[in-house]
Structures are given as C-alpha cells and as structure tokens.
Design a protein around this motif. Structure first.
Motif, short mmCIF file in Angstrom:
data_model
loop_
_atom_site.label_atom_id
_atom_site.label_comp_id
_atom_site.label_asym_id
_atom_site.label_seq_id
_atom_site.Cartn_x
_atom_site.Cartn_y
_atom_site.Cartn_z
N ALA A 461 1.24 17.02 5.42
CA ALA A 461 0.47 18.06 6.10
C ALA A 461 1.30 19.31 6.34
CB ALA A 461 -0.06 17.53 7.43
N HIS A 462 2.63 19.19 6.36
CA HIS A 462 3.49 20.33 6.69
C HIS A 462 4.33 20.82 5.51
CE1 HIS A 462 2.47 18.79 10.69
NE2 HIS A 462 2.77 19.99 11.15
N ASP A 463 4.15 20.23 4.36
CA ASP A 463 4.87 20.68 3.16
C ASP A 463 3.85 20.84 2.04
OD1 ASP A 463 6.47 20.84 0.78
OD2 ASP A 463 8.14 19.99 1.90
N ALA A 464 3.66 22.06 1.58
CA ALA A 464 2.58 22.36 0.63
C ALA A 464 2.98 22.14 -0.82
CB ALA A 464 2.12 23.80 0.82
N ARG A 465 4.21 21.72 -1.08
CA ARG A 465 4.65 21.53 -2.46
C ARG A 465 3.82 20.46 -3.17
NH1 ARG A 465 10.97 20.54 -1.84
NH2 ARG A 465 10.21 19.48 0.04
N SER A 466 3.72 20.58 -4.46
CA SER A 466 2.95 19.60 -5.24
C SER A 466 3.71 18.30 -5.42
CB SER A 466 2.59 20.18 -6.61
OG SER A 466 3.78 20.52 -7.32
N ALA A 467 5.05 18.36 -5.28
CA ALA A 467 5.88 17.17 -5.38
C ALA A 467 6.86 17.17 -4.22
CB ALA A 467 6.62 17.13 -6.71
N VAL A 468 6.72 16.19 -3.33
CA VAL A 468 7.54 16.15 -2.11
C VAL A 468 8.45 14.93 -2.16
CG1 VAL A 468 7.50 16.14 0.40
CG2 VAL A 468 5.63 17.21 -0.86
N PRO A 469 9.78 15.13 -2.25
CA PRO A 469 10.70 13.98 -2.27
C PRO A 469 10.81 13.33 -0.88
CG PRO A 469 11.74 15.98 -3.13
CD PRO A 469 10.49 16.40 -2.43
N VAL A 470 10.71 12.01 -0.85
CA VAL A 470 10.78 11.26 0.40
C VAL A 470 11.63 10.03 0.15
CG1 VAL A 470 9.50 10.11 2.22
CG2 VAL A 470 8.49 12.07 1.06
N SER A 471 12.46 9.67 1.14
CA SER A 471 13.32 8.50 0.98
C SER A 471 13.47 7.78 2.31
CB SER A 471 14.70 8.91 0.45
OG SER A 471 15.39 9.67 1.42
N MET A 472 13.99 6.54 2.22
CA MET A 472 14.37 5.74 3.39
C MET A 472 15.60 4.94 3.06
SD MET A 472 10.85 4.30 5.15
CE MET A 472 11.71 3.71 6.62
N ASP A 473 16.22 4.38 4.08
CA ASP A 473 17.33 3.46 3.89
C ASP A 473 16.88 2.31 2.98
OD1 ASP A 473 18.61 0.74 4.93
OD2 ASP A 473 20.06 2.35 5.25
N SER A 474 17.80 1.84 2.11
CA SER A 474 17.43 0.82 1.12
C SER A 474 16.91 -0.46 1.77
CB SER A 474 18.63 0.51 0.23
OG SER A 474 19.72 0.03 1.01
N ARG A 475 17.35 -0.77 3.00
CA ARG A 475 16.91 -2.00 3.65
C ARG A 475 15.49 -1.91 4.19
NH1 ARG A 475 21.99 -2.48 7.58
NH2 ARG A 475 21.56 -0.24 7.59
N THR A 476 15.00 -0.69 4.39
CA THR A 476 13.64 -0.51 4.91
C THR A 476 12.74 0.21 3.92
OG1 THR A 476 14.32 1.54 6.00
CG2 THR A 476 14.45 -0.47 7.29
N GLU A 477 13.24 0.42 2.70
CA GLU A 477 12.50 1.22 1.72
C GLU A 477 11.15 0.60 1.36
OE1 GLU A 477 11.40 2.26 -2.45
OE2 GLU A 477 12.36 0.38 -1.83
N MET A 478 11.04 -0.73 1.50
CA MET A 478 9.76 -1.38 1.20
C MET A 478 8.62 -0.80 2.04
SD MET A 478 8.42 -5.23 1.90
CE MET A 478 9.80 -6.08 1.16
N THR A 479 8.91 -0.50 3.32
CA THR A 479 7.85 0.04 4.18
C THR A 479 7.38 1.40 3.69
OG1 THR A 479 9.42 1.08 5.70
CG2 THR A 479 8.81 -1.18 6.16
N LEU A 480 8.26 2.14 3.03
CA LEU A 480 7.87 3.43 2.46
C LEU A 480 6.90 3.23 1.31
CD1 LEU A 480 8.46 6.52 2.56
CD2 LEU A 480 10.26 6.13 0.87
N ARG A 481 7.21 2.30 0.44
CA ARG A 481 6.34 2.06 -0.73
C ARG A 481 4.97 1.53 -0.33
NH1 ARG A 481 8.05 -1.95 -3.37
NH2 ARG A 481 10.00 -2.51 -2.34
N ILE A 482 4.95 0.57 0.60
CA ILE A 482 3.65 -0.03 0.91
C ILE A 482 2.77 0.91 1.74
CG2 ILE A 482 4.54 -2.36 0.75
CD1 ILE A 482 4.70 -2.52 3.74
N ASN A 483 3.38 1.77 2.57
CA ASN A 483 2.56 2.70 3.34
C ASN A 483 2.11 3.89 2.50
OD1 ASN A 483 2.18 2.04 6.35
ND2 ASN A 483 4.29 1.43 5.94
N ALA A 484 2.86 4.23 1.45
CA ALA A 484 2.39 5.25 0.53
C ALA A 484 1.11 4.80 -0.17
CB ALA A 484 3.47 5.57 -0.49
N LYS A 485 0.96 3.49 -0.39
CA LYS A 485 -0.20 2.98 -1.11
C LYS A 485 -1.50 3.09 -0.33
CE LYS A 485 2.34 -0.33 -3.97
NZ LYS A 485 2.55 -1.77 -4.30
#
Length: 544
Positions: A461-485
């Motif tokens: 909502a606050h970044d208008a770019r067409s491609a927005v890089p997002v990351s998390m710590d490798s131990r919690t990265e799964m939560t990033l993938r499943i919530n993106a879905k």
C-alpha cells in the motif's frame, strides 16, 4: 419494546441462546478472512493430502495412479509426519482436489471458517455442560461467553486446526460422556464413541477420554447401583466401537492399528527436531523446559478475572469436599461432575509436568483443558453472586466484598472484550497483565507469523513500484511465502521474495521469534510496527 416484553425475552432460553450462537456464527463469516496464514497450516494441509493419496491408492489404485497431482505428494509410509491425525483437514483437501479453483487463498479461508464453526460447536458444548452442572441456562451461557471472550482462543479458532479443533471436540466428548453417565443407552454410547474417536483422530491425547469414561463409569456404578447394569452394558459397547471408529477415520492406522497407534502416542510430547523457545529472557530447548513453562504461560495469557474466579470456584469445591467428607461428597451427582472437571483440567497439566513432555509455542498443546478451567471459574462467579444476593436480603458477612469483586470482574471482562475488538486481528498475541517491555524481554510473541500478512499489505500500500523486494530471516521465511499466497493475485504479482542479503532498496520483515530485541541502525529504517498490549510483534524495515 415494552418492559414486560423485554423481560419475557430475557427469560426466554430459546431466544437468547439462539441469538448468542447465531451472532457467533455471523462473527465467523465476517472475520474469517482477516487472519493470515499460520506457520503450521501448510504442514497440516500436506499431511492431509498424504492420507488422501493413500486412500485413493487403496480404493481406486488405477485411477489414482493416473493423477499427475498425486505424483508430488509423499507416500504415507515415508512421510515424516504420517502419525499426525488428519480428521479435520482430510475432507477439505478432498474438496480442494476436486475443485481447486483459480486462487489457492479461497480454500485457506474456507478452512478458517470451518475451524471457527467447529469452535462454535465447542462453545455450545461448554454451554450445555455449564447448564447441566449449575442448573441454569444463564450460567451455561456465561461459560460459553467466557470461552469466546478469551482473546488467544478466539483468534486461534480461525486457523489453529490442531489445538482449538481438539479443544472443541474434547468438550463435545465430555458432554456426551456426562449424558451417558446420567442415562446410559446404546444410542448415547454410540454418540460418545463417535465424539471420542473424532478427538483421538485429531490428537492422540484424546486417549484420555476412554480413561475418563472408564474411571467415571465405575465411580457412577458405585454411587448409583441402580444404574450398574445399564452402565456396564454401555461401556462394553462403547470401548470396541471407539476402537473401530478411531481406526476407520485415521488411514495411518489401517495397516497395523495397534503398533502404529502406539508409535503415534509415544511421539506425542517428544518432539524430535531441535527447537528453541524464548522463555523468561533466554532461548531454551523444548527438551529442557522447566516444569513451570505451561503453568506460567497459562497464567500470563488468561484474562485476570477468569483466573481469580477459577481460584474461587476451586476453593468452593474443596470446601464442599472438606465439609461433607470424601464418601458423602462423592455420593452427590454434582460432586462427581466437579471431580470430572477437575480431572479434565488438572490431569493433563500434571502429566506434562511429571513426564517432562516437550511442548512449545506457549501452552497451546494444553488448550483442551481450558473449558474445564472456565467451568470452575463460572462456579466461582456463581458463588460470589449468591453471597451478594444473600447480603442484599439481610446483613451478612462478606456481602460488600462479594459486590466489589463482582464489579471488578465485570469491569475486567469488559476490558478483555475491548481488547479483542481493538487488537483485531492480533488477539493471538494477547498477554493479560504484563507490560509491553516485560513481554518483549521475556516471551515469544507472534510465533504463528500471522502478522506477516498485514506487513505485506502495508508494504504494497505504501510502495507503488511494480516489483517490491521483500525478505525475512531464513528461519522464519516460510511465513513470508505462505502469507504472500493469501494476498489478492494482483498484489502477489508485485512481490519479489528475495534472500535477506539481497534486499537492497526493499523491505525486511521480522516477527522477532529468534530476534526478540530491536535491530541495529544498519539493518534498515523501521517504517511500520505492529504492537499488541504495548509489545512489538512485527517490524518492517526499509533497506537502504
């Protein structure tokens, strides 16, 4: 509405109870899309698909072998979590396989709604148990309302397919047990066997139900000899029926029921993977947790009014036992129901402490004892209410204290309801009385990772770019993938999930699971923070 009509409405059990549970169902429909995806949801879904594949290959091997989707699903015999119960999730993955649809998020939200509706059934069981024990539908409804107005339980009802589902099924099974003890019939034995098997096929801890049934069946035969023959026959029918139903609804048991069930039972509470939890300011292995871990978590996450009422209710039961003596006390039906509730609550807690069972993520593995805790709390509330009413009728000691306590409980419960509303959808990070700084320094917060969904929504909502890089710590990265879905397809298309060390110009999200403190300035600029009860549960950093 005229006063007389309003009074008649309040006195009408059918209307008031029906309205309460109808509104609860509507709440489920209104809120089930607000929560993100919990850490365990993909694993629960995969476990169910593994069992579904096994069933398909058993029942229609030729047709199943031609399905390309089944090729990527592990075989039941080699699957690491094959011993996990799949009763709740199995029908949903079957429907998903038949009608997958264009957006995978839709099935996730349907499961959220189904989980909450089962929780409504569990709340109804608490209502019925309270009504039967306390002799009033109003007190039963107070118990159901207290269950709903428990912030962590309320939130997790939408996505915790193990612990809250088990809580609901266990409460339903205790209800069928009390009905069987009151009037043993073949139909009630069958119904109790169904409820018991359903609970066991979600968590093996459900094996407590046959033990409770046998123990209290024998106790009932001693206290009421006139029911001895009927109860003996009902128990003789219940036990084999339960065994058959458990095996039928759990594919893992089909080939070797006894040995596989023993393996599943032994694995419960002995989590083999190395895992640490943040407890009292230190990271501790779940195999080396102190005995007070579950008790402390229960205390700090349960609303204070409920905890105080529980003490009053338990003291009332102890006082009755002391004044009557054990034998006279056990001869009373109400006392035996009190003993059942005490066994339901105290037994599993003692078992975890004495057996040093490996539990984690707070006390969620013991949530199923919470209805018993609340039933005793409601008894405490009734005791205070009765004392206050007696004081109104004439001067009696303790009346003022009871009135003040009732007012305090009412205000405390109103504050809990206010926090459920204002902290939505983050009620799962509720702590009852600890300040935010103390929480951050001593305890885990968003161990589910659900706040990642709101973090991603804020970033997009606050970044208008067409491609927005997002990351998390490798131990919690799964939560990033499943919530993106579970984001809308257009939003998902703009996200670029990247490793933490290559997120320049992007965002880094932290749920503080293995990094409880703040991040150094070099890690990025905090641009969005989610707080619950004063404690930070999510931080979004903008990378330079």
């Amino acid at each position: 509405m005229p006063d007389s009509a309003f009074s008649a409405f309040i006195r009408s059990r059918r209307w008031v109870v029906g309205l309460f549970f109808s509104l609860l169902v509507l709440v489920g429909f209104a809120l089930h899309r607000d929560y993100g995806m919990g850490w365990d949801e993909p694993a629960e879904r995969l476990n169910a698909f593994v069992s579904a594949k096994y069933i398909a290959l058993k029942l229609a091997p030729e047709l199943a072998s031609r399905q390309p989707r089944l090729a990527d699903i592990p075989d039941l015999r080699q699957h690491r979590d094959a011993d996990h119960g799949v009763l709740f999730m199995l029908p949903w993955v079957g429907l998903e396989a038949l009608r997958p649809g264009p957006d995978p998020a839709e099935w996730a939200y349907r499961r959220h709604l189904a989980g909450f509706l089962l929780f409504v059934a569990g709340a109804w069981a608490v209502y019925r148990l309270g009504r039967a024990r306390l002799g009033s539908w109003r007190w039963g409804l107070v118990g159901a309302a207290a269950l709903v107005l428990s912030p962590r339980i309320f939130a997790e009802a939408f996505y915790n397919y193990k612990d809250i589902v088990f809580l609901s099924l266990f409460a339903l099974a205790v209800l069928t047990l009390t009905r069987l003890l009151r009037r043993p019939t073949a139909g009630r034995a069958l119904l109790h066997a169904l409820a018991t098997a359903a609970a066991i096929d979600v968590r093996t801890m459900g094996i407590l139900l046959p033990l409770l049934t046998l123990a209290f069946g024998i106790l009932e035969m001693w206290a009421r000899p006139v029911r001895r023959r009927g109860l003996a026959g009902a128990l003789a029918l219940y036990l084999p029926l339960t065994a058959v139903l458990v095996v039928l609804a759990w594919p893992y048991l089909w080939e070797n029921p006894w040995e596989n069930f023993r393996a599943a039972l032994s694995s419960f509470g002995h989590y083999a993977k190395p895992l640490e939890v943040f407890y009292l300011g230190q990271f501790v292995s779940i195999q080396a947790l102190p005995w007070h871990y579950a008790l402390v978590w229960l205390l700090i996450t349960t609303p204070v009014p409920y905890a105080l009422l529980f003490v009053v209710g338990a003291a009332g039961v102890a006082r009755a036992l002391w004044s009557l003596g054990p034998e006279r006390w056990l001869r009373r039906t109400g006392s035996r129901r009190d003993l059942l509730v005490l066994a339901w609550f105290v037994g599993p807690l003692l078992g975890v402490v004495l057996l040093h069972s490996a539990i984690y993520d707070g006390w969620r593995h013991l949530y199923f004892v919470y209805p018993a805790f609340l039933l005793l709390a409601v008894q405490g509330l009734r005791l205070m209410w009765q004392q206050w009413q007696q004081w109104q009728q004439g001067p009696r000691a303790g009346g003022w204290a009871a009135g003040a306590a009732l007012l305090t409980v009412a205000l405390g419960t109103a504050q809990v309801a206010w926090r459920i509303a204002t902290e939505h959808p983050f009620q799962y990070a509720y702590f009852s009385f600890l300040p935010g700084r103390v929480i951050e320094q001593n305890f885990e917060r968003d161990y589910w990772g659900l706040s990642v969904k709101q973090g991603l929504q804020w970033v997009l909502a606050h970044d208008a770019r067409s491609a927005v890089p997002v990351s998390m710590d490798s131990r919690t990265e799964m939560t990033l993938r499943i919530n993106a879905k579970v984001l809308p397809p257009a939003a998902r298309a703009r996200l670029r999930l990247v490793p933490p060390d290559s997120a320049a110009g992007g965002y880094f999200l932290s749920i503080h699971r293995w990094h409880p403190g703040p991040y150094p300035a070099g890690a990025g600029q905090p641009v969005y923070v989610v707080r619950v009860g004063g404690a930070v549960i999510l931080t979004v950093l903008r990378r330079p």
